[in-house]
Design an enzyme around this catalytic site. Structure first.
Site, PDB file in Angstrom:
ATOM      1  N   GLU A 164       0.837  -1.252   0.187  1.00 39.78           N
ATOM      2  CA  GLU A 164      -0.072  -0.040   0.041  1.00 39.78           C
ATOM      3  C   GLU A 164       0.953   1.214   0.099  1.00 39.78           C
ATOM      4  OE1 GLU A 164      -2.823  -0.201   3.330  1.00 39.78           O
ATOM      5  OE2 GLU A 164      -4.033  -1.714   2.398  1.00 39.78           O
ATOM      6  N   GLU A 360      -5.128  -8.799   1.081  1.00 35.68           N
ATOM      7  CA  GLU A 360      -5.707  -8.419   2.227  1.00 35.68           C
ATOM      8  C   GLU A 360      -7.156  -8.223   2.161  1.00 35.68           C
ATOM      9  OE1 GLU A 360      -4.134  -5.188   4.716  1.00 35.68           O
ATOM     10  OE2 GLU A 360      -2.137  -5.658   4.091  1.00 35.68           O
TER      11      GLU A 360
END
Ligand code: BGP
Length: 457
Positions: A164, A360
């Site tokens: 991220e 995720e």
């Protein structure tokens, strides 16, 4: 009954700073998180810092046995840059032994390690020199990446560079959730650019090292949905997607920073400082696969008070509350399983159907002890429903041809969540902070075990 393909990767994800503990010992130097906590502990939920987290440094072998019991065939975590290379140059031999044994143990149990290099944990020694704001960071990261490939390339065949990347940019330079917690659009753009170049330099090193394996990047993709079809809302949606998703997706997969993003930054006087050769580097080093973290969509509308050139994100787009939304009240995130299907479709149609996996997906809930039965097993049916609904949508995307090869939840054992400390729990196992980090399975863990055995539900 829905069934997922054979050889589908089933697993969970975590990161070094959120699980290992021993963050200021065993040869590790401080990251920005360790340092920020020592400077401002009051910023962290109940003063819970990163020094012990879930003590995976000592407990990884037992955790891996637990993973095997549930039937996981893959697991993602990260290496702590500050543990492996405490000063950026010198190898910490204890870290090498730790990570080698960690990865070897995973493999011994038939669990494929997916190893990430950077999960928000900037070394403090580098932050003092400006962190991602300076080009020095690019060289420092590529030294670290090359060292990791060389030391663990015989054990790890799936690597990722960043988790991220948009988060440390936005949270650190626009929103105040990560150190240095400033609001500075120009710096945010430069930090983003250096992060991007650092990613590409690592991919280049990986190819040059001739490692047997694949390399990718993990991006959090929150597709933007506009409030209305008005041109200004649609423009806000376009910019939200450009900044939050396409800024990394396009260069990493298609070899080019979106022209529209470059033009926008140029018009705003926010273009980053670049170097000769950067474009070629970007063009010639596409990733082999993508990890996508999907938690929530973005609901966007045009700003109430648009401001150009922008000084914060809300000058560009604002979020709004979709009237039909369902929310996880503990985290404040919308629950929108159909978003995962839209992502699957987008990867197929706009990103050359590159192999990808859900890296995720999960639901953080506070005070879960409330839901424990007499045996102490947390009855987290909400988490089972959450996974079931998302898996249904993912399955739909795969049946329509999207090239998804796995599903990882966040996370295996409850872990430390940055400024939120241990408030929201995500794990298949509860971690008892009062009793030596004792692990107790939750109902969702048992459900996941069954689901893996049947390859569906
Ligand atoms: C992702 C991060 C993880 C993890 C997770 C849950 O964005 O990659 O590090 O923390 O979100 O979010 P949070 O911990 O903020 O509740």
């Amino acid at each position: 009954m829905i069934q997922f393909p054979e050889n589908f990767l089933w697993g969970a994800a975590a990161s070094a700073p959120q699980t290992e503990g021993h963050s200021l010992s065993n040869g590790k130097s401080p990251s920005t998180w360790d340092q920020w906590f020592s400077m401002c502990p009051e910023k962290f939920n109940q003063g819970q810092g990163p020094e012990t987290t879930s003590n995976v440094y000592e407990m990884y072998r037992q955790d891996i046995e637990r993973m095997a019991t549930l039937g996981l065939n893959s697991y993602r975590t990260s290496i702590a840059w500050t543990r492996l290379l405490p000063d950026g140059q010198t190898i910490n031999q204890e870290a090498v032994s730790f990570y080698r044994d960690y990865f070897q143990t995973l493999k011994r149990y038939g669990i494929e390690p997916i190893i990430n290099l950077f999960h928000f944990d900037m070394p403090w020694w580098l932050m003092k020199k400006g962190g991602w704001e300076t080009r020095i960071s690019v060289d420092a990261f590529s030294t670290y990446a090359a060292t990791a490939f060389q030391l663990f390339g015989d054990l790890v065949t799936k690597w990722t560079t960043f988790n991220e990347p948009i988060v440390h940019i936005e949270s650190g330079y626009l929103q105040g959730y990560h150190f240095p917690a400033i609001v500075d659009m120009q710096k945010a753009v430069q930090v983003g650019y250096h992060t991007l170049i650092a990613h590409f330099r690592a991919v280049e090193k990986f190819r040059a090292a001739g490692i047997n394996g694949e390399i990718g990047i993990i991006l959090n993709i929150s597709p933007a949905y506009a409030r209305s079809k008005s041109p200004s809302d649609l423009e806000a949606k376009k910019l939200a997607d450009l900044i939050s998703s396409k800024s990394f997706l396009d260069p990493c997969v298609l070899g080019e920073i979106p022209q529209e993003l470059k033009e926008y930054l140029n018009r705003a006087g926010l273009s980053p400082v670049t170097q000769k050769g950067d474009q070629k580097l970007i063009r010639e080093n596409p990733v082999d696969f993508l990890g996508i973290n999907y938690y929530q969509p973005m609901r966007v509308k045009s700003p109430e008070c648009p401001n150009f050139p922008p000084t914060t994100l809300s000058d560009i787009f604002e979020s709004y509350d979709w009237p039909e939304r369902r929310v996880n009240p503990y985290r404040g995130w919308e629950i929108y399983p159909a978003g995962i299907y839209d992502v699957a479709k987008m990867i197929k149609e706009d990103y050359r159907n590159i192999p990808w996996y859900i890296a995720e997906n999960g639901m953080g809930v506070a005070d879960e002890e409330r839901f424990a039965d007499e045996a102490g097993v947390i009855q987290d049916d909400y988490r089972i429903d959450f996974m079931r609904e998302h898996l249904l949508q993912l399955h739909k995307g795969i049946s329509e041809g999207s090239n998804c090869f796995g599903y990882h939840t966040w996370t295996f054992v409850d872990c430390w969540s940055w400024l939120n400390g241990y408030r929201n729990r995500y794990g298949f196992y509860k971690v008892d902070l009062m009793r030596d980090y004792q692990r107790t399975i939750k109902k969702s863990g048992l459900w996941f075990k069954d689901m893996i055995r049947n390859r569906g539900f």
